[in-house]
Design a protein around this motif. Structure first.
Motif, PDB file in Angstrom:
ATOM      1  N   LEU A 107     -61.000  32.943 -37.341  1.00 55.79           N
ATOM      2  CA  LEU A 107     -60.998  33.984 -38.531  1.00 55.79           C
ATOM      3  C   LEU A 107     -61.458  35.591 -37.696  1.00 55.79           C
ATOM      4  O   LEU A 107     -62.224  35.370 -37.081  1.00 55.79           O
ATOM      5  CB  LEU A 107     -62.508  33.187 -39.551  1.00 55.79           C
ATOM      6  N   ALA A 126     -62.815  38.958 -37.965  1.00 56.36           N
ATOM      7  CA  ALA A 126     -63.924  39.688 -38.624  1.00 56.36           C
ATOM      8  C   ALA A 126     -64.411  40.962 -37.510  1.00 56.36           C
ATOM      9  O   ALA A 126     -64.466  40.491 -36.407  1.00 56.36           O
ATOM     10  CB  ALA A 126     -65.263  38.883 -39.147  1.00 56.36           C
ATOM     11  N   ARG A 182     -71.024  44.121 -41.129  1.00 56.08           N
ATOM     12  CA  ARG A 182     -72.054  42.998 -41.681  1.00 56.08           C
ATOM     13  C   ARG A 182     -70.992  41.787 -42.890  1.00 56.08           C
ATOM     14  O   ARG A 182     -71.105  41.042 -42.893  1.00 56.08           O
ATOM     15  CB  ARG A 182     -73.261  43.757 -42.308  1.00 56.08           C
ATOM     16  N   ALA A 183     -70.273  42.680 -43.431  1.00 59.88           N
ATOM     17  CA  ALA A 183     -70.017  41.712 -44.653  1.00 59.88           C
ATOM     18  C   ALA A 183     -68.623  41.543 -44.141  1.00 59.88           C
ATOM     19  O   ALA A 183     -68.836  40.053 -44.726  1.00 59.88           O
ATOM     20  CB  ALA A 183     -69.084  42.856 -45.924  1.00 59.88           C
ATOM     21  N   GLU A 184     -67.646  41.921 -43.684  1.00 57.91           N
ATOM     22  CA  GLU A 184     -66.578  40.959 -42.597  1.00 57.91           C
ATOM     23  C   GLU A 184     -67.516  39.798 -41.976  1.00 57.91           C
ATOM     24  O   GLU A 184     -67.210  38.877 -42.174  1.00 57.91           O
ATOM     25  CB  GLU A 184     -65.828  42.130 -41.799  1.00 57.91           C
ATOM     26  N   ASP A 198     -70.337  38.366 -42.243  1.00 60.59           N
ATOM     27  CA  ASP A 198     -70.579  37.500 -42.897  1.00 60.59           C
ATOM     28  C   ASP A 198     -69.801  36.773 -43.918  1.00 60.59           C
ATOM     29  O   ASP A 198     -70.477  35.155 -43.860  1.00 60.59           O
ATOM     30  CB  ASP A 198     -71.029  38.102 -43.914  1.00 60.59           C
ATOM     31  N   ALA A 199     -68.406  37.409 -43.682  1.00 61.62           N
ATOM     32  CA  ALA A 199     -67.644  36.649 -44.670  1.00 61.62           C
ATOM     33  C   ALA A 199     -67.213  34.995 -43.691  1.00 61.62           C
ATOM     34  O   ALA A 199     -66.780  34.687 -44.011  1.00 61.62           O
ATOM     35  CB  ALA A 199     -66.571  37.795 -44.820  1.00 61.62           C
ATOM     36  N   ALA A 200     -66.501  35.983 -42.473  1.00 58.00           N
ATOM     37  CA  ALA A 200     -66.302  34.840 -41.646  1.00 58.00           C
ATOM     38  C   ALA A 200     -67.840  33.593 -41.682  1.00 58.00           C
ATOM     39  O   ALA A 200     -67.004  32.761 -41.004  1.00 58.00           O
ATOM     40  CB  ALA A 200     -65.504  35.277 -40.821  1.00 58.00           C
ATOM     41  N   ASP A 235     -69.827  32.571 -43.224  1.00 59.87           N
ATOM     42  CA  ASP A 235     -69.286  31.566 -44.804  1.00 59.87           C
ATOM     43  C   ASP A 235     -68.562  30.903 -44.573  1.00 59.87           C
ATOM     44  O   ASP A 235     -68.464  29.519 -45.242  1.00 59.87           O
ATOM     45  CB  ASP A 235     -69.778  32.567 -45.996  1.00 59.87           C
ATOM     46  N   GLN A 236     -67.348  31.125 -44.287  1.00 62.06           N
ATOM     47  CA  GLN A 236     -66.337  30.425 -44.295  1.00 62.06           C
ATOM     48  C   GLN A 236     -66.317  29.287 -43.077  1.00 62.06           C
ATOM     49  O   GLN A 236     -65.563  28.013 -43.368  1.00 62.06           O
ATOM     50  CB  GLN A 236     -64.645  31.463 -44.098  1.00 62.06           C
ATOM     51  N   ASP A 269     -68.080  26.251 -45.100  1.00 58.13           N
ATOM     52  CA  ASP A 269     -67.351  25.660 -46.015  1.00 58.13           C
ATOM     53  C   ASP A 269     -66.085  25.359 -45.022  1.00 58.13           C
ATOM     54  O   ASP A 269     -65.668  23.547 -44.712  1.00 58.13           O
ATOM     55  CB  ASP A 269     -66.428  26.917 -46.385  1.00 58.13           C
ATOM     56  N   ARG A 329     -77.476  35.224 -40.712  1.00 57.75           N
ATOM     57  CA  ARG A 329     -76.568  34.581 -41.472  1.00 57.75           C
ATOM     58  C   ARG A 329     -76.694  32.821 -40.747  1.00 57.75           C
ATOM     59  O   ARG A 329     -76.840  31.969 -42.010  1.00 57.75           O
ATOM     60  CB  ARG A 329     -75.340  35.089 -41.265  1.00 57.75           C
TER      61      ARG A 329
END
Length: 226
Positions: free
Chosen positions: A63, A65, A70-72, A74-76, A78-79, A82, A127
């Motif tokens: 991933l 990032a 922080r948004a990048e 967090d998204a990584a 979260d993935q 998942d 996170r």
């Protein structure tokens, strides 16, 4: 099966740590800013082949990032959750290593270094650590350094001091809930075949992750081979 997340998965310590955990059969998530770096490290980890008793190699997720975004990040993360669930172990290995003496860097340059060396680790923990605590187990490790301040590396010395404080804060908040927070302090330049071989250093991360709770260390110093 939850696995290991490596943030700052470069060709040195990050790659060695990923390989160490992969050898134990943990699914691996590699996070880095550059796609080329990720592909190279993923290839090295995949080259291990299957762990003993497995029919195929461990799952590897890559991933991209920027740990200062922080948004990048967090998204990584979260993935990563998942894909493999809340990780058993997360390693923050990103660092901005630049030589600078007192007064040499601008405010912006100091803030850039602090964002990578400390704030990225803080945001990753924010996170992941609560989810680990809710589960009642997990390991959050940060690569440290500069056990003594070095006048030729002012920003890095400040950053690694910040890492120690962050680890202490996280341990106070999440340790009672079963999250082992610690740092591996590397007191020298990392290079293959030296006293600071990344594979030797990676062993500390595995030992911290597998320590019995009553023996938890908050910091391990790698000062060279014994």
């Amino acid at each position: 099966m939850s696995g290991a997340v490596i943030i700052g998965a470069g060709p040195g310590i990050g790659q060695a740590v990923a390989r160490r955990f992969a050898r134990k059969g943990l699914p691996i998530t590699l996070i880095a800013r550059g796609g080329q770096t990720l592909r190279a490290v993923a290839g090295e980890v995949a080259s291990l082949g299957a762990p003993l008793g497995a029919s195929h190699g461990v799952p590897i997720v890559t991933l991209q990032a920027d740990c200062t975004d922080r948004a990048e990040l967090d998204a990584a993360l979260d993935q990563a959750i998942d894909e493999h669930g809340v990780p058993e172990v997360a390693v923050y290995n990103a660092a901005l290593v630049r030589a600078d003496e007192l007064g040499e860097f601008s405010v912006r340059e100091h803030m850039e270094a602090w964002a990578v060396n400390v704030v990225g680790a803080l945001n990753a923990a924010a996170r992941l650590a609560p989810a680990m605590a809710a589960r009642g187990s997990g390991t959050f490790l940060v690569t440290g350094g500069m056990p003594e301040p070095e006048p030729r590396y002012v920003s890095l010395s400040l950053g690694k001091a910040g890492v120690r404080t962050l680890v202490a804060l996280l341990d106070q908040q999440y340790g009672p809930s079963g999250v082992h927070v610690a740092s591996v302090t590397v007191d020298g330049p990392v290079a293959l075949g030296t006293d600071f071989d990344p594979d030797d250093i990676a062993e500390h991360y595995w030992q911290l992750h597998t320590q019995p709770r009553h023996l938890w260390d908050r910091e391990v110093l790698h000062a060279g081979r014994c």
